[in-house]
Design an enzyme around this catalytic site. Sequence first.
Site, PDB file in Angstrom:
ATOM      1  N   LYS A   1     -98.832  42.020  66.338  1.00 34.84           N
ATOM      2  CA  LYS A   1     -97.604  41.447  65.784  1.00 34.84           C
ATOM      3  C   LYS A   1     -97.002  40.474  66.802  1.00 34.84           C
ATOM      4  O   LYS A   1     -96.824  40.835  67.972  1.00 34.84           O
ATOM      5  CB  LYS A   1     -96.645  42.607  65.523  1.00 34.84           C
ATOM      6  CG  LYS A   1     -95.643  42.392  64.417  1.00 34.84           C
ATOM      7  CD  LYS A   1     -94.903  43.725  64.227  1.00 34.84           C
ATOM      8  CE  LYS A   1     -93.876  43.679  63.171  1.00 34.84           C
ATOM      9  NZ  LYS A   1     -93.033  44.880  63.201  1.00 34.84           N
TER      10      LYS A   1
HETATM   11  C1  E4P Z   1     -90.855  45.041  60.452  1.00 37.23           C
HETATM   12  O1  E4P Z   1     -92.012  45.139  60.743  1.00 37.23           O
HETATM   13  C2  E4P Z   1     -89.747  45.582  61.245  1.00 37.23           C
HETATM   14  O2  E4P Z   1     -90.169  46.718  61.955  1.00 37.23           O
HETATM   15  C3  E4P Z   1     -88.585  45.995  60.432  1.00 37.23           C
HETATM   16  O3  E4P Z   1     -88.775  46.148  59.090  1.00 37.23           O
HETATM   17  C4  E4P Z   1     -87.247  45.878  61.032  1.00 37.23           C
HETATM   18  O4  E4P Z   1     -86.242  46.187  60.125  1.00 37.23           O
HETATM   19  P1  E4P Z   1     -84.740  46.586  60.513  1.00 37.23           P
HETATM   20  O5  E4P Z   1     -83.880  45.454  60.067  1.00 37.23           O
HETATM   21  O6  E4P Z   1     -84.475  47.825  59.718  1.00 37.23           O
HETATM   22  O7  E4P Z   1     -84.700  46.819  61.990  1.00 37.23           O
END
Ligand code: E4P
Length: 217
Positions: A83
């Site tokens: 990622k």
């Molecule tokens: C995506 O891969 C992220 O981990 C994620 O969905 C972050 O979301 P949040 O806004 O709940 O931190």
Amino acid sequence: MKLFLDTADPKEIAALVATGLVDGVTTNPSLAAKTGLSFFEALRTICDLVPGSVSAEVTALSANEMIAEGKKLAKVASNITIKVPLTWDGLAACKALSGDGHKVNVTLCFSPNQALLAAKAGATFVSPFIGRLDDAGHDGMALIREIRQIYVNYGFATEILAASMRHATHVREAALAGAHVATLPPPVFRGLVQHPLTDKGLAAFLEDWKKTGQKIL
Ligand code: E4P
């Protein structure tokens, strides 16, 4: 639609993998910090639990360091997806890592143009953050629809991974908008099955069945 779990907690993942409906996992540095575990150990456990894609995020800011970190993360297991953030360096790292045959998830996507760049850089997944856009007063789901249209227009193979999902309505709307994947915090995943009329209907069926005095087994 594939359903991923958005957590780095192996215990949560093990519990929900038992449903047979978990297609993958996404982690990020904040989720990893929350577990208090060694990131590499947790990743190894998660990759053993889930045969599908497991996203592990780099923490460097330069393309070269992201590539080095990504390659190290990819050695953990064959189902690791690297990622990278949606920056120029992240896109350069995406292009290099995808070119080397790695799966790459380009994260922190907040606009259709960013998603266009991620697809051109060869991303396997792009992660638009729905909840954070909604929180900021924008329409998160409109982003999914626009990315979908752009990808269809040009035949991009990059999958739309709807992220920052806060509730079941987000899941329904992302599915209707054609997102390929939704990544869900465990409580949102668990909530998908719930409907009061299911509980009420089941209770009534069992009550009536009891009156017959019969058994199936
Ligand atoms: C995506 O891969 C992220 O981990 C994620 O969905 C972050 O979301 P949040 O806004 O709940 O931190």
